[in-house]
Design a protein around this motif. Structure first.
Motif, PDB file in Angstrom:
ATOM      1  N   ARG A  99       3.227   7.954   4.714  1.00 44.80           N
ATOM      2  CA  ARG A  99       1.930   7.519   3.987  1.00 44.80           C
ATOM      3  C   ARG A  99       2.481   6.323   3.146  1.00 44.80           C
ATOM      4  O   ARG A  99       3.683   6.213   2.861  1.00 44.80           O
TER       5      ARG A  99
ATOM      6  N   GLU B 165      -4.831   3.160  -0.062  1.00 37.19           N
ATOM      7  CA  GLU B 165      -3.875   3.874   1.063  1.00 37.19           C
ATOM      8  C   GLU B 165      -3.892   2.835   2.233  1.00 37.19           C
ATOM      9  O   GLU B 165      -4.857   2.866   3.058  1.00 37.19           O
TER      10      GLU B 165
ATOM     11  N   SER C 272      -2.053   6.627   6.489  1.00 40.24           N
ATOM     12  CA  SER C 272      -2.139   7.926   6.062  1.00 40.24           C
ATOM     13  C   SER C 272      -2.007   8.823   7.167  1.00 40.24           C
ATOM     14  O   SER C 272      -2.607   9.497   7.782  1.00 40.24           O
TER      15      SER C 272
END
Lengths: 234, 286
Positions: free
Chosen positions: A8, A15, A18
Motif C-alpha cells: 500500500r 491512496e 491499495s
C-alpha cells in the motif's frame, strides 16, 4: 526474485496503491500495464528501494529493498524516466565511469561490468559513443539510459516506460535487446508501460494495474481469453 | 577489491573529468575571464587609492587582493556546490549515482575534488595578472605563500560542507539564490573582506566572527600584508591560532553533519521527484 504482499502507498489522504500482490520469477519478463496514474511508477520505485511503502511486505532478491545494502544494489539494474544528466559527457565516458562501480562485485559466473564497447554496440550507439550526450536525440539518449541500467549485468532489471520517445526502429531494436537479456543472460525484467502492443511483444506475463490494484494477470493469450470469456458471459 | 576505495577512486576520476570538461567549456572560460577581468578593473581603478586606520595607511590594491581571494573562496566553494547539488538532484545525476553500488560516495568525492580544483583557474586569472600589473602585493615572500596554501586548504574544508548542506536542503535550484547566495552575500559584506570590520557595529562584528568567511579573510590578509596592516584588524593581531581553531571547528562540524544531511537527501530521491522537478522547471521557464 520479487514478491509483494498487500503493498500500500498513500500520499496524504490519496491512496495510490491499495494492496498490490505480485511475483516475478527468475528469468521472467513481467510487464506492469496500466494507464497514467495507475501506480506503476510508485510500485517500481518501491521495488527499486527508492521509496518507502506505507504498508505491506516487499522482498526483492530476498531482501527488503528499502534496507538492502550495496551488494544488493549491484545485482539490480534501474532504467528510470526523465534523465537529463551528464550533458557534457560522452556515452563512453559515462558508461566507463558508472560501470566501474560494479567491478568489486564481478564473479566468474557473472563478470561485471559489461565491456563498454560491446554494450555501446548492443544498444546501437557505436556511431555516437564519443559525442556529447547533449547532442544525442531523444531516442539515442533513451538507449543510453538502457545501457546505463544494464552496465552492471543485473540479475533483475527494472524498466520504467523504457520506449517512451522511441521511433519504430529504435523500439524494435529495444525489444530485441530485452529478449536477448532475458534469453542469454537470464535477467529477470519488470517493466512498466501503458502500451498494450509493447506488453504483448515483450512480456511472459502481464499484470494490469488500475487504481492502485492488480485487476488481471496472465500471458497475453490468457488475458485475451479472459476478456473474450467475459464478453461471452455478457 | 575494496568497494569503498573503488568508489572513492571513481569519484576522484569523475571530479577530474568534470574539471577538464569545465576548462574546455566556453561558458566556464567566459566566467573565469569575467571574474578575472572584473577584479583587475576594480584594482586598476583603485591603484592610486589608500585606506587609513589608526594612522596606518596601505594601498587599496594591497588590502583588496587578499580579501577578494577570500570572497572568491567563500563564494566558489559554497555557492558552486550548492547550485551543483540542487541542479543534479533535479536532472537525475544524483539518482543515477544512487542506483549504482556506493555511487553516492563516488558522487560526493567527485564534487569535493571538482569544486576544489575549480578554484585553481579562478586564482590564477586573478593572481598572475595582478602580480604583473601591481607592485608590493606580497609582503612576506615564501612564508606568505605557505600561509595562502594552508588558509586555502582549511578554508575549503570549512566551507565546502556548507555548500553541500545548502544544496541538499534547498527545495529546488531556483531557491539557491535565496537560501544560499543571499546569506553568503550578507556574511561576506559583514566579514571585513571589502572594508575594515571596525567600521561596523559591535554586535555585527561578533556575528561575523562566528562564521568561517571572516577567518578566511584574516588568514589571507595575514599572508599578504605586512604587520603595519594589523591596525586594520580587530585585536591588533593576526590571531593565527584562532583562525586555525575556528576553521577547523567548522571543518569538523561539516564532516559530522554533511554525510547525514546528504544521506537524508539521497533517501528522498526518486524518479518521480526528478520528473516532478522537470515539470516545475518547465513551468518556470514558460
Amino acid at each position: 526474485m520479487i514478491r509483494t504482499r498487500g503493498l500500500r502507498m498513500s500520499y496524504g489522504a490519496q491512496e495510490v496503491l491499495s494492496g498490490v500482490d505480485l511475483e516475478v520469477h527468475p528469468g521472467e519478463v513481467v510487464c506492469l500495464l496500466g494507464p497514467n496514474g495507475a501506480g506503476k511508477t510508485t510500485t517500481i520505485e518501491i521495488l527499486e528501494g527508492f521509496r518507502l511503502p506505507s504498508a505491506g511486505e516487499v522482498r526483492v532478491l530476498g531482501e527488503d529493498p528499502a534496507a538492502a545494502g550495496e551488494a544488493w544494489r549491484a545485482r539490480v539494474g534501474v532504467v528510470l524516466q526523465s534523465w537529463r544528466d551528464h550533458a557534457r559527457w560522452t556515452p563512453r565516458q559515462l558508461l566507463t565511469q558508472l560501470g566501474g562501480y560494479f567491478q568489486p562485485w564481478s564473479t566468474p559466473e557473472r563478470p561485471r561490468p559489461y565491456a563498454v564497447d560491446e554494450l555501446i554496440e548492443t544498444v546501437g550507439l557505436t556511431e555516437h559513443a564519443d559525442k556529447k550526450i547533449v547532442r544525442l536525440s531523444g531516442g539515442q539518449r533513451r538507449r543510453l539510459d538502457v545501457a546505463v541500467g544494464i552496465i552492471g549485468r543485473p540479475e533483475l532489471l527494472f524498466l520504467d516506460e523504457p520506449t517512451a520517445g522511441f521511433d519504430p526502429q529504435a523500439r524494435r531494436d529495444f525489444h530485441e535487446l530485452v529478449h536477448r537479456l532475458s534469453d542469454l543472460e537470464g535477467t529477470s525484467i519488470l517493466l512498466t508501460t501503458h502500451d498494450l502492443a509493447e506488453a504483448e511483444k515483450l512480456a511472459d506475463r502481464i499484470l494490469i494495474l488500475t487504481n492502485g490494484r492488480i485487476v488481471a494477470s496472465g500471458s497475453a493469450e490468457e488475458l485475451t481469453r479472459q476478456v473474450a470469456g467475459t464478453a461471452e458471459v455478457r | 577489491m575494496n568497494a569503498t576505495r573503488n568508489a572513492i577512486g571513481l569519484g576522484l576520476r569523475r571530479g577530474w573529468t568534470e574539471f577538464v570538461l569545465s576548462l574546455r567549456s566556453p561558458q566556464d572560460q567566459g566566467f573565469y575571464l569575467f571574474m578575472g577581468g572584473g577584479t583587475l578593473l576594480y584594482l586598476w581603478f583603485n591603484r592610486n587609492s589608500d585606506i587609513t586606520a589608526d594612522g596606518e595607511t596601505i594601498p587599496v590594491v594591497a588590502y583588496s587582493l587578499p580579501s577578494i581571494l577570500a570572497a572568491l573562496l567563500a563564494f566558489g566553494v559554497v555557492i558552486g556546490p550548492a547550485y551543483a547539488l540542487a541542479m543534479e538532484r533535479e536532472d537525475g545525476t544524483l539518482l543515477r549515482h544512487k542506483a549504482v553500488p556506493h555511487g553516492m560516495q563516488g558522487y560526493v568525492t567527485g564534487q569535493l575534488l571538482y569544486h576544489s580544483l575549480g578554484l585553481v583557474p579562478m586564482l590564477l586569472v586573478i593572481l598572475v595578472p595582478s602580480f604583473l600589473l601591481f607592485d608590493d602585493l606580497m609582503a612576506r615572500g615564501a612564508s606568505g605563500w605557505l600561509t595562502v596554501a594552508w588558509v586555502l586548504a582549511l578554508g575549503l574544508l570549512a566551507t565546502l560542507p556548507i555548500g553541500m548542506v545548502i544544496g541538499s536542503l534547498v527545495p529546488g535550484v531556483q531557491k539557491v539564490g535565496t537560501w544560499g547566495m543571499l546569506p553568503i552575500i550578507v556574511l561576506t559584506a559583514i566579514s571585513g573582506i571589502f572594508f575594515p570590520i571596525q567600521a561596523l557595529w559591535g554586535w555585527v562584528q561578533a556575528v561575523a566572527q562566528v562564521f568561517p568567511i571572516y577567518w578566511i579573510g584574516v588568514g589571507m590578509r595575514s599572508a599578504f600584508l605586512p604587520d603595519t596592516a594589523l591596525a586594520f584588524e580587530l585585536t591588533g593581531s593576526w590571531r593565527t591560532g584562532t583562525t586555525v581553531l575556528v576553521l577547523s571547528a567548522w571543518a569538523v562540524a561539516g564532516l559530522l553533519v554533511t554525510p547525514r544531511v546528504l544521506r537524508r537527501m539521497a533517501r528522498r530521491q526518486s524518479g518521480s521527484q526528478v520528473a516532478e522537478a522537470r515539470e516545475q522547471a518547465l513551468q518556470w521557464v514558460h
